[in-house]
Each structure stands twice: as structure tokens, then as C-alpha cells.
Design a protein around this motif. Structure first.
Motif: not given
Length: 189
Positions: A125, A153-154, A156-157, A160-161, A164
Motif C-alpha cells: 500500500l 487506484q484499484a 490502492i483500494q 487498503t481492504f 483493514q
């Protein structure tokens, strides 16, 4: 089947040698479609044999590698592939299966593996965010290639998922281990 399309895409962006393609895969394309040096060279040969790419005309200068470019048939093949329907791939992640198994047999060190995965995803990330800052600064948002930025961005997302989710999974695993330890401890009187 997508490696030839990744190579065609990279060559349409910029004619390159096999070595340059390998480096580009290591720096950008490889974040979402990886390939080894040998796979790239093997695929270049197949694409050339199929008439989809060709080596740039002229003898390579001393120390210069043969560069390839996409032929009209290669552009057509890539255009056709872009428009083909394809269903999403189901998730097959061994870590998810291991967590499910741990619910049955106990953690037995899985928390260390969850921490390792969390660290890997945090680092990935951070790398993606650094690339975004460098290659897609806010000041150039309207002039940069929006589709390439969407691919980043995909990533990054997704990272990020995972960060988390792994944070939550690790907290649950630690709590589960603490409860199991407390349940197995002899009662104090």
C-alpha cells in the motif's frame, strides 16, 4: 491468456526490447500482471511468429537489443480482447482457507502469519501511494491518463481492504487465543 495482451499493451505504449519489457513489468505492469523474464521472451517469440508484433527494422546497434513494435494485426487482437466479456475470477486465497481451518483446529501460530501478511500489504500500500504521489499528482489530475490511474487506484483500494481486514482478523485471532488460554488455565481458588 492475458500475458500476450499485457505485452501488446506495453509495446503499444512504447516499442521496447525484451529486457525493457521485463523492467517495465517489474515497475508497473507487474503490480497487477506478473511475468518472469523467460515468460516475456517466450511470449515475444510467439507474438512475432503469429504476426502480431515485429522487431523494428534495421540492424541493432552494438550493445543495443532488438526492439519490438505492434503490427496492425496485434492492435486488432488487443482491441478485440478488450471488448470480450469475462466473468470475475473467484477468490482462491489460501490464507482465507487457513483462517477457516483455524476455526476448527485452533490458531497454532496463525497469528504470526496474519501479522506477516499485514506487514506485506502495508508495504505494498505504501508503495502504491508513493507511485500515485509521484506519477499522478493532484495538480496534473486532469491531464494524466485516467485509465492508468484507475488501475493504480484499484491496487490502492485492494491493499487498503487487506490492511483493514487483516487488522480485524489479527485482533480476532489474538482474542480467540486469549480466550482459549483462559479456558484451559486451571481455576484459581
Amino acid at each position: 491468456m492475458s500475458l500476450p495482451h499485457a505485452i501488446l499493451t506495453a509495446l503499444l505504449e512504447r516499442p521496447s526490447s525484451g529486457l525493457e519489457l521485463t523492467r517495465r513489468f517489474d515497475r508497473s505492469i507487474g503490480f497487477f500482471w506478473s511475468a518472469t523474464h523467460q515468460q516475456i521472451y517466450r511470449e515475444l517469440g510467439k507474438l512475432e511468429q503469429s504476426g502480431l508484433i515485429r522487431a523494428l527494422p534495421g540492424p541493432p546497434a552494438q550493445g543495443r537489443r532488438k526492439e519490438y513494435e505492434v503490427l496492425p494485426a496485434g492492435r486488432t487482437a488487443l482491441t478485440d480482447w478488450v471488448a470480450e466479456p469475462q466473468d470475475p475470477k473467484p477468490i482462491r486465497d489460501p490464507l482465507l482457507l487457513r483462517l477457516r481451518a483455524a476455526a476448527v483446529v485452533g490458531l497454532h501460530g496463525l497469528d504470526a502469519e496474519l501479522r506477516r501478511h499485514l506487514d506485506l500489504h502495508e508495504r505494498q500500500l505504501a508503495e502504491y501511494l508513493e507511485i500515485e504521489q509521484r506519477d499522478f499528482p493532484a495538480a496534473k489530475a486532469d491531464t494524466e491518463n485516467r485509465l492508468q490511474h484507475l488501475v493504480l487506484q484499484a491496487g490502492i483500494q485492494l491493499e487498503t481492504f487487506w490492511v483493514q481486514w487483516l487488522t480485524e482478523a489479527l485482533a480476532a485471532a489474538v482474542a480467540e487465543a486469549a480466550e482459549a488460554l483462559a479456558a484451559s488455565a486451571p481455576e484459581r481458588g
